[in-house]
Scaffold this active site. Structure first.
Site, PDB file in Angstrom:
ATOM      1  N   GLN A 199       0.836  -1.197   0.000  1.00  0.00           N
ATOM      2  CA  GLN A 199       0.000   0.000   0.000  1.00  0.00           C
ATOM      3  C   GLN A 199       0.870   1.246   0.000  1.00  0.00           C
ATOM      4  O   GLN A 199       1.683   1.427   0.914  1.00  0.00           O
ATOM      5  CB  GLN A 199      -0.927   0.026   1.215  1.00  0.00           C
ATOM      6  CG  GLN A 199      -1.874   1.229   1.233  1.00  0.00           C
ATOM      7  CD  GLN A 199      -2.755   1.256   2.462  1.00  0.00           C
ATOM      8  OE1 GLN A 199      -2.390   0.722   3.508  1.00  0.00           O
ATOM      9  NE2 GLN A 199      -3.912   1.874   2.373  1.00  0.00           N
ATOM     10  N   GLY A 200       0.699   2.117  -0.992  1.00  0.00           N
ATOM     11  CA  GLY A 200       1.470   3.347  -1.084  1.00  0.00           C
ATOM     12  C   GLY A 200       0.600   4.565  -0.865  1.00  0.00           C
ATOM     13  O   GLY A 200       0.308   5.308  -1.805  1.00  0.00           O
TER      14      GLY A 200
ATOM     15  N   SER B 234       0.532   6.557   2.744  1.00  0.00           N
ATOM     16  CA  SER B 234       1.111   7.522   3.681  1.00  0.00           C
ATOM     17  C   SER B 234       2.431   8.095   3.163  1.00  0.00           C
ATOM     18  O   SER B 234       3.210   7.414   2.512  1.00  0.00           O
ATOM     19  CB  SER B 234       1.356   6.858   5.039  1.00  0.00           C
ATOM     20  OG  SER B 234       0.140   6.480   5.636  1.00  0.00           O
TER      21      SER B 234
ATOM     22  N   GLU C 219     -11.141  -1.071   4.700  1.00  0.00           N
ATOM     23  CA  GLU C 219     -10.055  -1.410   5.610  1.00  0.00           C
ATOM     24  C   GLU C 219     -10.538  -1.419   7.053  1.00  0.00           C
ATOM     25  O   GLU C 219     -10.097  -2.218   7.864  1.00  0.00           O
ATOM     26  CB  GLU C 219      -8.912  -0.400   5.448  1.00  0.00           C
ATOM     27  CG  GLU C 219      -7.684  -0.706   6.307  1.00  0.00           C
ATOM     28  CD  GLU C 219      -6.600   0.347   6.171  1.00  0.00           C
ATOM     29  OE1 GLU C 219      -6.872   1.401   5.575  1.00  0.00           O
ATOM     30  OE2 GLU C 219      -5.497   0.121   6.672  1.00  0.00           O
TER      31      GLU C 219
ATOM     32  N   SER D 172      -6.390   7.094  12.146  1.00  0.00           N
ATOM     33  CA  SER D 172      -6.052   7.153  13.575  1.00  0.00           C
ATOM     34  C   SER D 172      -7.322   7.244  14.426  1.00  0.00           C
ATOM     35  O   SER D 172      -8.394   7.632  13.951  1.00  0.00           O
ATOM     36  CB  SER D 172      -5.147   8.362  13.851  1.00  0.00           C
ATOM     37  OG  SER D 172      -5.899   9.560  13.728  1.00  0.00           O
ATOM     38  N   ASN D 173      -7.192   6.896  15.708  1.00  0.00           N
ATOM     39  CA  ASN D 173      -8.358   6.956  16.591  1.00  0.00           C
ATOM     40  C   ASN D 173      -8.879   8.391  16.739  1.00  0.00           C
ATOM     41  O   ASN D 173     -10.068   8.601  16.986  1.00  0.00           O
ATOM     42  CB  ASN D 173      -8.005   6.346  17.945  1.00  0.00           C
ATOM     43  CG  ASN D 173      -8.003   4.825  17.873  1.00  0.00           C
ATOM     44  OD1 ASN D 173      -8.166   4.245  16.799  1.00  0.00           O
ATOM     45  ND2 ASN D 173      -7.826   4.172  19.008  1.00  0.00           N
ATOM     46  N   GLU D 174      -7.982   9.375  16.578  1.00  0.00           N
ATOM     47  CA  GLU D 174      -8.449  10.762  16.618  1.00  0.00           C
ATOM     48  C   GLU D 174      -9.369  11.042  15.419  1.00  0.00           C
ATOM     49  O   GLU D 174     -10.391  11.726  15.547  1.00  0.00           O
ATOM     50  CB  GLU D 174      -7.245  11.716  16.600  1.00  0.00           C
ATOM     51  CG  GLU D 174      -6.458  11.773  17.903  1.00  0.00           C
ATOM     52  CD  GLU D 174      -5.628  10.517  18.150  1.00  0.00           C
ATOM     53  OE1 GLU D 174      -5.363   9.772  17.180  1.00  0.00           O
ATOM     54  OE2 GLU D 174      -5.269  10.283  19.321  1.00  0.00           O
TER      55      GLU D 174
END
Length: 391
Positions: free
Chosen positions: A126-127, A129, A244, A376-378
């Site tokens: 996976q590209g 980030s 995902e 992220s959880n945020e």
């Protein structure tokens, strides 16, 4: 909500349980049970065992190997795999790029890529980030410029999980810098053996090599490897990330580790009894069991309300709480191991400590990532606030 399974679904679950515990290599299951690291060969072989039985990509369209199961049966499939210590199908192939190609790819791309993707004849990476473009993915700067029928790609990706084993990489690239940042992104499929692609390892805090940097220097990519329309990549990215997050709450696996933790506590002497007799330990385990039961009920509620194969917005709750509990259980295991948790990195043959104690700290450290990847959880809190609470 009905929690009692029908006779048909009970039989379905029993059939899965039998398959996972008899057909999947016991050595692989033992490695997962002992919280060890799987090799590429083990991952590929297990995936192919599942694919041969039609159990690798049940959520794909039927014409490409899907099973047209109900959301409940997909949930049972996922939970029984975790319960049996079977590693799930390679996510990059089964849950990420496969469904994207099936939904957005050309017929030629489907015929070329979907069969080898289902069987891991292609090991995908996976590209997405980049430095400065993680949770704010739309800020990515890796650029693709037209040169005749091809694209020329330059830039850098990071945190590319298992990129050292990748054959191909699905990549988001900036194809238009002059529009709103989400509107100038495209998705390209890039052969990682292309000249100009370089994979550099990143060593993690637990000493492992799981993630990488991937650099692109004047990499020539055929135009036929574009997925969807030019500048439509943000649509495919949202579709992929939604998939995902489905099943990202590892309830079954966390329940299994917590049950193991109880066994380990019962086998560890403490004073006149065992660690399991310690009221502080017992209360902590009971609280985690209750929290996991609540999460499991929430997961079933999400399954019951999924429609048209689309992720329910509450999947963000599962991701958020699931990763929190996964980390909490890993922290419990470190505490149960006591000083033995400091012994990681020593040769197993040279130590009398149980395997679970020596692997408790690397596992704890590795799972710190769980609250970051997959959104992220945020970010999940923002989704919950906007789509569920209406704030």
């Amino acid at each position: 909500m009905r929690l009692q399974l029908s006779e048909e679904d009970e039989a379905f679950r029993a059939e899965l349980r039998t398959f996972f515990t008899t057909e999947v290599d016991e050595g692989v299951r033992a490695t997962v049970r002992d919280r060890g690291e799987l090799t590429k060969d083990q991952i590929v072989a297990t995936h192919r065992t599942l694919n041969a039985a039609g159990l690798a990509v049940p959520h794909w369209p039927v014409e490409w190997g899907g099973k047209d199961w109900s959301p409940l049966r997909r949930h049972l499939w996922h939970e029984e795999m975790q319960r049996a210590c079977v590693p799930p199908p390679l996510a990059f192939n089964a849950s990420m790029i496969g469904p994207v190609i099936a939904a957005f790819g050309t017929q030629e791309q489907k015929e070329r890529f979907l069969p080898p993707t289902a069987n891991v004849d292609i090991f995908w990476s996976q590209g997405f980030s980049e430095p400065g473009a993680g949770s704010d993915l739309a800020s990515l700067r890796t650029a693709a410029v037209r040169d005749g029928d091809d694209w020329i790609v330059n830039g850098q990706k990071t945190w590319t999980t298992l990129g050292q084993w990748g054959d191909w990489i699905f990549t988001l690239v900036r194809t238009n810098p002059d529009v709103k940042k989400q509107a100038g992104i495209s998705m390209l499929l890039i052969d990682m053996r292309s000249p100009g692609v370089e994979v550099r390892p990143i060593e993690l805090i637990d000493g492992g090599h799981e993630v990488n940097e991937v650099w692109f220097t004047d990499v020539r990519v055929p135009g036929e490897n574009l997925v969807g329309e030019v500048d439509s990549g943000w649509t495919q990215a949202k579709f992929l990330l939604g998939n995902e997050r489905v099943g990202v709450a590892p309830v079954g696996a966390t329940k299994r580790v917590l049950a193991q933790a109880k066994e380990w506590a019962a086998a560890t002497r403490s004073g006149d009894g065992t660690l399991l007799d310690d009221p502080h330990v017992a209360v902590r385990i009971a609280e985690l069991e209750n929290e996991l039961m609540a999460l499991e009920l929430t997961a079933l509620r999400v399954v019951a309300n999924s429609a048209d194969g689309k992720p329910h917005p509450a999947s963000s709750v599962l991701k958020l709480r699931g990763t929190e509990l996964q980390q909490a259980v890993s922290e419990l295991v470190v505490d149960l191991a006591g000083p033995g948790a400091l012994a990681f990195g020593t040769g197993e043959a040279d130590s009398d400590l149980p395997v679970w104690a020596r692997r408790s700290t690397p596992t704890y450290l590795n799972l710190r990532k769980a609250s970051i990847y997959g959104g992220s959880n945020e970010v999940q809190r923002q989704i919950i606030a906007g789509t569920i609470l209406g704030l």
